[in-house]
Design an enzyme around this catalytic site. Sequence first.
Site, PDB file in Angstrom:
ATOM      1  N   HIS A 256       0.562  -0.870  -0.223  1.00  0.00           N
ATOM      2  CA  HIS A 256      -0.530  -0.237  -0.317  1.00  0.00           C
ATOM      3  C   HIS A 256       0.797   1.137  -0.369  1.00  0.00           C
ATOM      4  CE1 HIS A 256      -3.625  -1.847   0.606  1.00  0.00           C
ATOM      5  NE2 HIS A 256      -3.518  -3.433   1.564  1.00  0.00           N
ATOM      6  N   GLU A 285      -1.153  -6.227  -2.941  1.00  0.00           N
ATOM      7  CA  GLU A 285      -2.474  -5.643  -2.331  1.00  0.00           C
ATOM      8  C   GLU A 285      -1.750  -4.425  -2.537  1.00  0.00           C
ATOM      9  OE1 GLU A 285      -3.712  -5.607   1.649  1.00  0.00           O
ATOM     10  OE2 GLU A 285      -4.095  -7.636   1.392  1.00  0.00           O
ATOM     11  N   ASP A 287      -1.727  -0.738  -4.166  1.00  0.00           N
ATOM     12  CA  ASP A 287      -2.403   0.930  -4.623  1.00  0.00           C
ATOM     13  C   ASP A 287      -1.336   1.701  -4.428  1.00  0.00           C
ATOM     14  OD1 ASP A 287      -2.894   0.860  -1.448  1.00  0.00           O
ATOM     15  OD2 ASP A 287      -5.089   0.539  -1.996  1.00  0.00           O
TER      16      ASP A 287
HETATM   17  O1  9MR Z   1     -10.048  -3.215   2.143  1.00  0.00           O
HETATM   18  C1  9MR Z   1     -10.321  -3.916   3.340  1.00  0.00           C
HETATM   19  C2  9MR Z   1     -11.439  -2.654   3.584  1.00  0.00           C
HETATM   20  O2  9MR Z   1     -12.429  -3.040   2.974  1.00  0.00           O
HETATM   21  C3  9MR Z   1     -11.684  -2.424   5.509  1.00  0.00           C
HETATM   22  O3  9MR Z   1     -13.396  -2.160   5.616  1.00  0.00           O
HETATM   23  C4  9MR Z   1     -10.867  -2.411   5.830  1.00  0.00           C
HETATM   24  C5  9MR Z   1     -10.757  -3.205   6.656  1.00  0.00           C
HETATM   25  O4  9MR Z   1      -9.799  -3.226   8.029  1.00  0.00           O
HETATM   26  O5  9MR Z   1      -9.876  -3.587   5.051  1.00  0.00           O
HETATM   27  C6  9MR Z   1      -9.300  -3.867   4.502  1.00  0.00           C
HETATM   28  O6  9MR Z   1      -8.237  -4.518   3.807  1.00  0.00           O
HETATM   29  C7  9MR Z   1      -6.581  -5.101   3.940  1.00  0.00           C
HETATM   30  C8  9MR Z   1      -6.672  -6.219   4.191  1.00  0.00           C
HETATM   31  O7  9MR Z   1      -7.581  -6.761   4.358  1.00  0.00           O
HETATM   32  C9  9MR Z   1      -4.792  -6.988   4.667  1.00  0.00           C
HETATM   33  N1  9MR Z   1      -4.487  -5.737   4.563  1.00  0.00           N
HETATM   34  C10 9MR Z   1      -4.541  -3.644   4.301  1.00  0.00           C
HETATM   35  C11 9MR Z   1      -5.768  -3.517   3.584  1.00  0.00           C
HETATM   36  C12 9MR Z   1      -6.480  -1.873   3.572  1.00  0.00           C
HETATM   37  O8  9MR Z   1      -6.568  -1.751   4.798  1.00  0.00           O
END
Ligand code: 9MR
Length: 371
Positions: A256, A285, A287
């Site tokens: 990220h 992941e 972005d």
């Molecule tokens: O993208 C996900 C978002 O919809 C949720 O609200 C959030 C809650 O913690 O989690 C996001 O995804 C995460 C992923 O599961 C683990 N790594 C970080 C991601 C971004 O927060």
Amino acid sequence: MKPTRLATAAIAAVALTVPLTLVASAAPQQLGDRPGHAKKETLRSAAPKGFYIGTAVAGGGHHEEQPYPDPFSSDRPYREVLAAEFSSVSPENQMKWEYIHPERDRYNFAAADAIVRFAKQNRQVVRGHTLLWHSQNPEWLEQGDFTPEQLREILREHITTVVKRYAGRIQQWDVANEIFTDTGALRSENIWIRELGPGIVADAFRWAHKADPKAKLFFNDFGVESVNAKSDAYYALIKQLRAEGVPVHGFSAQAHLSTRYGFPGDLETNLKRFSALGLETAITELDVRMDLPESGVPTAEQLAQQADYYQRTLTACLNVDGCDSFTIWGFTDKYSWVPVFFEGEGAATVMWDDFGRKPAYYALRSTLAKR
Ligand code: 9MR
């Protein structure tokens, strides 16, 4: 990630504005795309054989209840792009504990089943996410009054049930997610590690392996793109676990990224040291968020910098043996988690709200096509 949660309607509104002017101006030629590449017009068709290009599948109680219907199940054009562009999918929330196991004696498999079915229909592999994490756990678990024996059995039963259900249909599982802090200490807010001790992590891998011997089992985290205290902690732990015969097969960097910070230039070096341990590696992941100008529309320079970060992340992975899985965390800004969690930031994905392609999209595609 654990950013401050600053969701406001205003930010969401900015995120949902489609900057049409930029969609039109993102000419592929100008951005290094190779015209006339009919067979390589999508990311998946441009990718070299055996290299999986993936995305998170938006949905599952999306970002703390955003005011739009569940993206995967209700947005048909979204699903069409998902099928056309990607060869790997990761449920963004739909396999997390709070979603898939909402009550102690009840599972909710419908959304995860639908994604796994969709993937099969579209010849996509699936990355399972996630089995042991400190976040997005159901209240019954976090607030429950369990003995260590009960907790251990709850975890064993969950892992066995979920992994078995999708056995043979999940290519890689993020078994343990985000277990270390930035300084390389085990996270005390992780209920499993706190209540049962660090040895539970090895058990999680063993149970997952037993339930699906073919799935590749990963440690996954953010902030581990570079060689640093956190990635060092993973390196040491994984080395130790493998010496003990624990079935750990992979290490993945979420990536990220933000244009506020420099690009982690040692990403390739870092992945290579894990590869040298005999592991698969992955980007899971990616972005690249940015500070949005007042207009809400990124400048050409910002988009170019973003494209550069996407391209360099992909190149690093392509340069590492065993880094065959490269996933972006959503492909359209319309459903990105970024503006919900980072006030004033956004535009982090490779497509605008209407699926118009940004420079970052073309940067990925042309990089794939050159391999
Ligand atoms: O993208 C996900 C978002 O919809 C949720 O609200 C959030 C809650 O913690 O989690 C996001 O995804 C995460 C992923 O599961 C683990 N790594 C970080 C991601 C971004 O927060």
